[in-house]
Design a protein around this motif. Structure first.
Motif, PDB file in Angstrom:
ATOM      1  N   ASN A  43      25.797  35.273  24.268  1.00 40.19           N
ATOM      2  CA  ASN A  43      26.416  36.113  25.297  1.00 40.19           C
ATOM      3  C   ASN A  43      25.828  37.512  25.388  1.00 40.19           C
ATOM      4  N   THR A  44      24.604  37.700  24.884  1.00 40.64           N
ATOM      5  CA  THR A  44      23.971  39.012  25.025  1.00 40.64           C
ATOM      6  C   THR A  44      23.721  39.344  26.499  1.00 40.64           C
ATOM      7  N   GLY A  45      23.633  38.304  27.330  1.00 42.96           N
ATOM      8  CA  GLY A  45      23.465  38.547  28.760  1.00 42.96           C
ATOM      9  C   GLY A  45      24.636  39.324  29.343  1.00 42.96           C
ATOM     10  N   LEU A  46      25.827  39.120  28.783  1.00 41.48           N
ATOM     11  CA  LEU A  46      26.995  39.874  29.224  1.00 41.48           C
ATOM     12  C   LEU A  46      26.780  41.371  28.996  1.00 41.48           C
ATOM     13  N   ILE A 101      32.781  61.942  35.048  1.00 47.54           N
ATOM     14  CA  ILE A 101      31.927  60.760  35.109  1.00 47.54           C
ATOM     15  C   ILE A 101      32.669  59.688  35.878  1.00 47.54           C
ATOM     16  N   ALA A 102      32.195  59.396  37.061  1.00 48.05           N
ATOM     17  CA  ALA A 102      32.878  58.417  37.911  1.00 48.05           C
ATOM     18  C   ALA A 102      32.440  57.011  37.547  1.00 48.05           C
ATOM     19  N   VAL A 103      33.341  56.253  36.962  1.00 47.75           N
ATOM     20  CA  VAL A 103      33.069  54.850  36.619  1.00 47.75           C
ATOM     21  C   VAL A 103      34.217  54.017  37.174  1.00 47.75           C
ATOM     22  N   GLU A 104      33.926  53.250  38.188  1.00 46.03           N
ATOM     23  CA  GLU A 104      34.971  52.478  38.828  1.00 46.03           C
ATOM     24  C   GLU A 104      35.371  51.282  37.975  1.00 46.03           C
ATOM     25  N   PRO A 105      36.670  51.077  37.767  1.00 41.31           N
ATOM     26  CA  PRO A 105      37.128  49.929  36.985  1.00 41.31           C
ATOM     27  C   PRO A 105      37.026  48.635  37.786  1.00 41.31           C
ATOM     28  N   GLU A 106      35.955  47.883  37.586  1.00 45.44           N
ATOM     29  CA  GLU A 106      35.751  46.648  38.332  1.00 45.44           C
ATOM     30  C   GLU A 106      35.652  45.455  37.384  1.00 45.44           C
ATOM     31  N   GLU A 107      36.389  45.532  36.274  1.00 40.31           N
ATOM     32  CA  GLU A 107      36.276  44.487  35.272  1.00 40.31           C
ATOM     33  C   GLU A 107      36.594  43.094  35.830  1.00 40.31           C
ATOM     34  N   GLU A 108      37.615  43.034  36.667  1.00 38.44           N
ATOM     35  CA  GLU A 108      38.033  41.722  37.154  1.00 38.44           C
ATOM     36  C   GLU A 108      36.948  41.065  37.982  1.00 38.44           C
ATOM     37  N   LEU A 109      36.352  41.828  38.918  1.00 32.76           N
ATOM     38  CA  LEU A 109      35.287  41.268  39.753  1.00 32.76           C
ATOM     39  C   LEU A 109      34.083  40.901  38.915  1.00 32.76           C
ATOM     40  N   LEU A 110      33.710  41.789  38.005  1.00 37.89           N
ATOM     41  CA  LEU A 110      32.546  41.528  37.155  1.00 37.89           C
ATOM     42  C   LEU A 110      32.788  40.314  36.275  1.00 37.89           C
ATOM     43  N   THR A 111      33.986  40.214  35.720  1.00 36.48           N
ATOM     44  CA  THR A 111      34.320  39.081  34.864  1.00 36.48           C
ATOM     45  C   THR A 111      34.238  37.773  35.634  1.00 36.48           C
ATOM     46  N   GLU A 112      34.737  37.778  36.858  1.00 40.15           N
ATOM     47  CA  GLU A 112      34.685  36.564  37.675  1.00 40.15           C
ATOM     48  C   GLU A 112      33.247  36.143  37.934  1.00 40.15           C
ATOM     49  N   LYS A 113      32.383  37.108  38.251  1.00 37.12           N
ATOM     50  CA  LYS A 113      30.979  36.794  38.524  1.00 37.12           C
ATOM     51  C   LYS A 113      30.296  36.220  37.284  1.00 37.12           C
ATOM     52  N   LEU A 114      30.556  36.853  36.135  1.00 38.60           N
ATOM     53  CA  LEU A 114      29.935  36.400  34.899  1.00 38.60           C
ATOM     54  C   LEU A 114      30.433  35.015  34.499  1.00 38.60           C
ATOM     55  N   SER A 115      31.730  34.787  34.666  1.00 40.34           N
ATOM     56  CA  SER A 115      32.307  33.493  34.327  1.00 40.34           C
ATOM     57  C   SER A 115      31.739  32.404  35.234  1.00 40.34           C
ATOM     58  N   LEU A 116      31.592  32.722  36.521  1.00 37.39           N
ATOM     59  CA  LEU A 116      31.035  31.745  37.461  1.00 37.39           C
ATOM     60  C   LEU A 116      29.589  31.438  37.115  1.00 37.39           C
ATOM     61  N   ARG A 117      28.819  32.472  36.796  1.00 39.67           N
ATOM     62  CA  ARG A 117      27.417  32.277  36.447  1.00 39.67           C
ATOM     63  C   ARG A 117      27.280  31.375  35.219  1.00 39.67           C
ATOM     64  N   LYS A 118      28.134  31.619  34.233  1.00 36.97           N
ATOM     65  CA  LYS A 118      28.080  30.804  33.018  1.00 36.97           C
ATOM     66  C   LYS A 118      28.488  29.371  33.303  1.00 36.97           C
ATOM     67  N   ALA A 119      29.501  29.184  34.154  1.00 33.67           N
ATOM     68  CA  ALA A 119      29.962  27.842  34.494  1.00 33.67           C
ATOM     69  C   ALA A 119      28.875  27.062  35.231  1.00 33.67           C
ATOM     70  N   VAL A 120      28.155  27.744  36.125  1.00 32.47           N
ATOM     71  CA  VAL A 120      27.071  27.083  36.871  1.00 32.47           C
ATOM     72  C   VAL A 120      25.949  26.659  35.928  1.00 32.47           C
ATOM     73  N   LYS A 121      25.662  27.497  34.926  1.00 34.46           N
ATOM     74  CA  LYS A 121      24.601  27.163  33.970  1.00 34.46           C
ATOM     75  C   LYS A 121      24.910  25.889  33.192  1.00 34.46           C
ATOM     76  N   GLU A 122      26.189  25.569  33.054  1.00 31.22           N
ATOM     77  CA  GLU A 122      26.589  24.389  32.281  1.00 31.22           C
ATOM     78  C   GLU A 122      26.565  23.107  33.116  1.00 31.22           C
ATOM     79  N   LEU A 123      26.267  23.231  34.413  1.00 29.84           N
ATOM     80  CA  LEU A 123      26.201  22.049  35.275  1.00 29.84           C
ATOM     81  C   LEU A 123      24.939  21.240  35.010  1.00 29.84           C
ATOM     82  N   GLN A 124      24.932  19.993  35.466  1.00 28.99           N
ATOM     83  CA  GLN A 124      23.731  19.169  35.407  1.00 28.99           C
ATOM     84  C   GLN A 124      22.687  19.770  36.343  1.00 28.99           C
TER      85      GLN A 124
END
Length: 216
Positions: free
Chosen positions: A10-13, A146-169
């Motif tokens: 998960n270093t990609g995260l 330091i303006a850092v927008e809290p976008e954890e939910e969107l980022l988490t969804e994208k990362l989770s989807l990317r990982k799920a796609v990698k596990e497909l055939q």
């Protein structure tokens, strides 16, 4: 999957999270090393029994460690022992880079220093240059926001989807790529993969259902 496997896979995260903070005044390597510390903490605290995807749990922890660089009173406070280990970690990293032609991983630094990966990550993160959180303006000293927008939910969804796609055939990955990245029609996708449009339609429904189940 054990702690070390979660860290290695998960270093990609960490890279994805660190890239969000590029250009904000701290070197990317420092952002990455702080993120690695967050990944290690997440891997150690993760409880599979709660039914969460690891990336869903890890992303906020990684982002939290990176944000600490920007808000801890403008300086990094550390003990004498940690400061000494930070110097050793920096020296070990430099020698490794000269010898191997690349930066060492946290695990490799830990092995060189004879400490646990978490200790090595802390030492590496402690060796970064602090970012001042104050600045001078016409009226004197003022706080730098330091303006850092809290976008954890969107980022988490994208990362989770990317990982799920990698596990497909492989064939299913191609279908998703053609349909949702290249925006190909079902007919175009069928021609590309030597299938019929009906087969693509049916398979796509199965794939999407599988992804929804993986993402909870």
């Amino acid at each position: 999957m054990n702690r070390d496997e979660r860290i290695q896979e998960n270093t990609g995260l960490v890279h994805t999270c660190a890239r969000r903070f590029k250009g904000r005044g701290i070197e990317y390597d420092d952002l990455f090393q702080a993120g690695c510390l967050g990944l290690i903490k997440a891997a150690e605290r993760f409880d599979e029994s709660r039914g969460l995807c690891f990336s869903t749990y890890a992303v906020p922890v990684i982002l939290g460690e990176i944000r600490r660089l920007f808000r801890e009173d403008g300086t990094v406070k550390m003990s004498r022992s940690l400061r000494e280990m930070a110097m050793k970690a920096n020296r070990a990293s430099t020698e490794f880079l000269q010898r191997e032609g690349r930066q060492p991983t946290v695990k490799e630094v830990a092995s060189i220093l004879g400490v646990e990966p978490e200790q090595a990550a802390q030492a590496i993160a402690a060796g970064q240059m602090p970012l001042s959180l104050t600045m001078e303006d016409e009226d004197g000293e003022s706080q730098l926001d330091i303006a850092v927008e809290p976008e954890e939910e969107l980022l988490t969804e994208k990362l989770s989807l990317r990982k799920a796609v990698k596990e497909l055939q492989e064939r299913d990955k191609k279908i998703i790529y053609l349909r949702y990245v290249k925006s190909s029609t079902q007919a175009e996708t069928a021609r590309e993969l030597g299938m019929t449009q009906v087969q693509i339609s049916r398979r796509e429904k199965v794939i999407l259902r599988t992804l929804r189940e993986k993402l909870g």
